[in-house]
Design an enzyme around this catalytic site. Structure first.
Site, PDB file in Angstrom:
ATOM      1  N   GLY A   1       3.779   9.823  -5.921  1.00 19.26           N
ATOM      2  CA  GLY A   1       2.872  10.622  -6.728  1.00 19.26           C
ATOM      3  C   GLY A   1       3.456  11.040  -8.060  1.00 19.26           C
ATOM      4  O   GLY A   1       4.462  10.496  -8.513  1.00 19.26           O
TER       5      GLY A   1
ATOM      6  N   LEU B   1      -2.005   3.500  -3.044  1.00 23.56           N
ATOM      7  CA  LEU B   1      -1.148   3.883  -4.161  1.00 23.56           C
ATOM      8  C   LEU B   1       0.315   4.046  -3.721  1.00 23.56           C
ATOM      9  O   LEU B   1       0.599   4.732  -2.751  1.00 23.56           O
ATOM     10  CB  LEU B   1      -1.661   5.214  -4.725  1.00 23.56           C
ATOM     11  CG  LEU B   1      -1.124   5.628  -6.087  1.00 23.56           C
ATOM     12  CD1 LEU B   1      -1.587   4.660  -7.156  1.00 23.56           C
ATOM     13  CD2 LEU B   1      -1.562   7.039  -6.417  1.00 23.56           C
ATOM     14  N   ASP B   2       1.215   3.425  -4.439  1.00 27.20           N
ATOM     15  CA  ASP B   2       2.663   3.570  -4.195  1.00 27.20           C
ATOM     16  C   ASP B   2       3.104   3.028  -2.839  1.00 27.20           C
ATOM     17  O   ASP B   2       4.202   3.346  -2.369  1.00 27.20           O
ATOM     18  CB  ASP B   2       3.114   5.045  -4.294  1.00 27.20           C
ATOM     19  CG  ASP B   2       2.851   5.639  -5.662  1.00 27.20           C
ATOM     20  OD1 ASP B   2       2.667   4.861  -6.624  1.00 27.20           O
ATOM     21  OD2 ASP B   2       2.826   6.867  -5.771  1.00 27.20           O
ATOM     22  N   GLU B   3       2.244   2.258  -2.178  1.00 28.59           N
ATOM     23  CA  GLU B   3       2.588   1.794  -0.838  1.00 28.59           C
ATOM     24  C   GLU B   3       2.727   0.278  -0.758  1.00 28.59           C
ATOM     25  O   GLU B   3       2.909  -0.273   0.322  1.00 28.59           O
ATOM     26  CB  GLU B   3       1.516   2.257   0.171  1.00 28.59           C
ATOM     27  CG  GLU B   3       1.415   3.749   0.357  1.00 28.59           C
ATOM     28  CD  GLU B   3       2.559   4.325   1.178  1.00 28.59           C
ATOM     29  OE1 GLU B   3       3.316   3.551   1.785  1.00 28.59           O
ATOM     30  OE2 GLU B   3       2.715   5.566   1.167  1.00 28.59           O
TER      31      GLU B   3
ATOM     32  N   ARG C   1       9.557  -0.822   5.715  1.00 27.34           N
ATOM     33  CA  ARG C   1       9.057  -0.588   4.355  1.00 27.34           C
ATOM     34  C   ARG C   1       9.656  -1.587   3.377  1.00 27.34           C
ATOM     35  O   ARG C   1       9.246  -1.662   2.226  1.00 27.34           O
ATOM     36  CB  ARG C   1       9.423   0.844   3.952  1.00 27.34           C
ATOM     37  CG  ARG C   1       8.838   1.342   2.669  1.00 27.34           C
ATOM     38  CD  ARG C   1       7.372   1.710   2.839  1.00 27.34           C
ATOM     39  NE  ARG C   1       6.849   2.328   1.603  1.00 27.34           N
ATOM     40  CZ  ARG C   1       6.462   1.604   0.549  1.00 27.34           C
ATOM     41  NH1 ARG C   1       6.492   0.307   0.573  1.00 27.34           N
ATOM     42  NH2 ARG C   1       6.005   2.237  -0.535  1.00 27.34           N
TER      43      ARG C   1
END
Lengths: 301, 301, 301, 301
Positions: free
Chosen positions: A218, A244-246, C228
């Site tokens: 974020g 988002l951001d993943e 991840r």
């Protein structure tokens, strides 16, 4: 959108390895894939220049291979090579593959906002001949960087994007991109892309996130890092997905900081990491060194 | 030489990948090598687990390939695989190769003197199951580390080495090593080996040099680093040749230091780098990830 | 709790800087603090060996100073110096301070479970004379590491801790610690401490977390990192507070990894970072180089 | 020398900390120096913003202190402060010192040749407001970078330098520099400066050497690094002295490379390190964070 532009000289293309092609293969691992690929290349007298291979589980896992081969008169020979590969790989092994002439650099659009450090670093590396890409255009929601970009001989398009409704701007983006680019770079572009846009753009999109993901997702990561007192700040280049951001991470790096650094100094040090990380990710993507698999990547640097 | 020892329990061997073998091939690059190798492996239903390949010049340079493959019932199948490889590689391509069962760890002798940080780090990592080696013995010109070493269940041999004539000590070393080890590690062993010993030992010898080579060759590198005011100190693991500190480099690393560090503190920070660098080099050598070529190395980490 | 133990030889203490003291001062920044402190030291003919100072805002922010000074016959002189400092700092400036004779190492209890890599690294650095601490005891909820620890001449106490109710175990811990230690190190101790214990222990507690905080809070960070696809794994040393994994960060570091690493290999590389990060944090805390301020730290390394 | 130039707009100066000054003191260590300095600053109601101190030996070694203080109305107050400092430091302690208003950035000439990566990185950082310097001019022995430099609003002077006799060129250099600059940066300037020039220039000269000194002194360090098979390549920023590549080191860094990198790729990776190292060294010098002492430096970063 400003359609007038400064009669840009075409940027000098990076002289890529002539007569070399890159082949990416991935799918379910099975015995004999490497042999089949190299037999096809051998049949066509193509010489393997480099070969990287990865299997995430030798017993029925996923298989990934990147092969660079050279072949005099490559352009003429490619269709026949591809036909044989298709037959072997798709018919014989049910594998996916891409085959690409390395002398043709990928075409890219770079999206930026007001802060030019990542954008200019890419343009400057490209001008030095260090980035094997063809910068088709720069797109920004602000006009600030127009002159700078055009001085590199690259077209600059200003597409304002105000208010919550981004559909008009995104429609313009899609018209600019359609048929013109092979991937998109978000070089500190401060707008969120809609899932619809990502899907319709139809090309990979690389973003540079100004923190070590998943640590500071974020906005305001440097302020958060200062508050938490972390001893390293970082940056993450990743493929953009609707989450988002993943998206799948391509590259990350960090730099050591300490208690004496203000938020502004964290940003300054972070900016150095951002441009280093982004340029590596772009370089690897441009040379087909990155394979997406689920939500992570295989990188053969 | 002390021949009495503490009835050492055999160290627990690292459970290596069962039914896996590693094949190293190198020689002059030619079209078709990868295909030939993978065809042989395919013929024997061996599955390629990983494949790393390097060519230092696609037009007639040197070729290097490391292949790990798995094959149920490997031990029984190896002789036939090797025969086919020999035929293809030596006869067909004039290449050198080595083929090794990965479930059999390499046997090693570690030489040390008084300072045990590199030695103990290796023994610890081995006991944790992190180093795929079989520590056959520790040899030292000082008795200081005997108890410590034997508490790991590893034989310790004290071979004093005083005065300029090392021939008696080296003769003892050769008797200890003969037939018992696959390589030797000099873990801060403070004696210079004669060219005669290196040749007669007949196995690779890995040394850890306490500086970033070629920056501070010879003795007292930390004092020299302090005097020169360098901002990084490092360590270098290399194969030993007759030319002191000039052998092929396997691995290097550095750590940041500053003006406030005394020579003793540089040594302390340097010691951390030494053991990290040495353990990586040993790990890679143990898994046949390092290929010597002229005076440098190809490392597939 | 096992009270029998192996008649441990006392560990050789690190010879600390004789006749040196460290003074930590912090509070609201005001003009004249440095002058006041150095005037007191000058009055007593104490020579400043090093001085680090930090103000997080020159206009009324917080002030931090670490001063090391030497004074022949320090022990006899300390009370008079302290009296003058108290008068100047508390009365004159309303500042907090601590003053400590550097020749007296801090006493520490190390808590561990089954995995000994961080514990043994600390014991081994201490034995080499590289860590200026006095290891009073090792406490574990498992008996596995007893022999290893006692071979360093350090008492080992086994305090089992099963089931959700930790109060009996924590009561034993408090009896062991009371009056005996100046701080506690959790060296991969796999039990959560209650807020009540933290408060009653009354000494700083340093924990090593096996990830780059705040990225992978909680259990299983290496599996999460693998999933991840992160390109760096790290470790974080922090002071323990009631909020798990949220205490002030002392030190962090990372190591580069890639897609080919299994979770076990990530753990192995991570373990190297853990022991490096923890040993630096302990070293700095032992020399009063870390000042807690709110939820972050000022570190003068 | 081209004296015509593109009517350069003055570069926007970095807004430096108003009403702040930096004081550097060095000399023989004695009891009471810190107290004397802070007493003078206290007398003038100046508030210490940061203080770094180093003594290379508390018993009669050399003493170094960097102090930043703030004082409303600094410009008017500086002469009186300086007078008191001179009296205390020179008369009382026989120390050398420099006192400088931090709101006045140092003026610098950057020397370059054809390769612009270090030069442009400095100009970019300066334009972003990240480098507290005033770039008075760029001087080059080639005309290639003229347009690029002038687009930053910085004067560019072409001073050809051919043949072994550099005296004419150096005379022109001296005329350009005289009275105009506080230091000089050699940003990959491929000419050797004479000892006479260095002396007559009379200002510090910072050079970026494209290797980790002292490893690869002289020309062609990347080719040497490739040949030696090193696993890290680096760069070194140092003050220029008459002994080529032997001056006091300010900053160094390295980047990991491997056997697959060509000399050209080593150069590309090395170029990234060069500009990072040079910009840090320039930043620190610009803020008086570097003190020369014999042939090494004290850096308070």
């Amino acid at each position: 959108m400003s359609l007038t532009q400064h009669a840009p000289a075409l940027p000098a293309e990076v002289p890529a390895a002539a007569d070399q092609a890159v082949l990416i293969v991935h799918g379910k691992d099975r015995t004999g894939i490497v042999a089949a690929i190299s037999a096809v290349l051998g049949k066509h007298d193509a010489n393997i220049v480099s070969l990287d291979q990865h299997s995430d589980n030798p017993h029925g896992g996923a298989f990934f291979q990147r092969t660079v081969f050279s072949k005099p008169g490559l352009k003429a020979a490619l269709p026949a090579i591809e036909e044989d590969l298709r037959e072997q790989l798709e018919a014989g092994f049910d594998l996916e593959y891409t085959l690409r002439d390395l002398s043709v650099p990928k075409r890219v659009a770079i999206f930026a906002s007001k802060d030019g450090h990542c954008l200019l670093d890419l343009l400057w590396r490209h001008r030095r001949g260090d980035l094997p890409i063809n910068v088709a255009m720069v797109v920004s929601n602000h006009p600030d960087l127009a002159d700078e970009v055009r001085s590199f001989g690259v077209p600059f398009f200003h597409v304002p994007s105000q208010g919550p409704d981004k559909s008009a701007a995104e429609a313009q983006h899609l018209r600019l991109l359609a048929g013109n680019v092979d991937f998109v770079i978000l070089a500190r572009y401060m707008q969120i892309l809609s899932g619809d846009f990502i899907e319709r753009a139809g090309v990979p999109i690389i973003n540079i996130h100004h923190s070590f993901l998943p640590a500071f997702i974020g906005a305001g990561p440097y302020a958060k890092a200062k508050q938490r007192g972390v001893k390293l700040v970082g940056a993450t280049a990743h493929y953009v997905t609707e989450d988002l951001d993943e998206g799948p991470i391509i590259e990350q790096d960090v730099v050591r900081v300490n208690h004496a650094h203000t938020v502004a100094e964290l940003q300054r040090h972070g900016a150095d990491v951002e441009r280093a990380v982004l340029s590596r990710a772009v370089h690897w993507h441009a040379e087909d060194r990155v394979i997406r698999h689920g939500n992570h990547t295989i990188v053969f640097p």
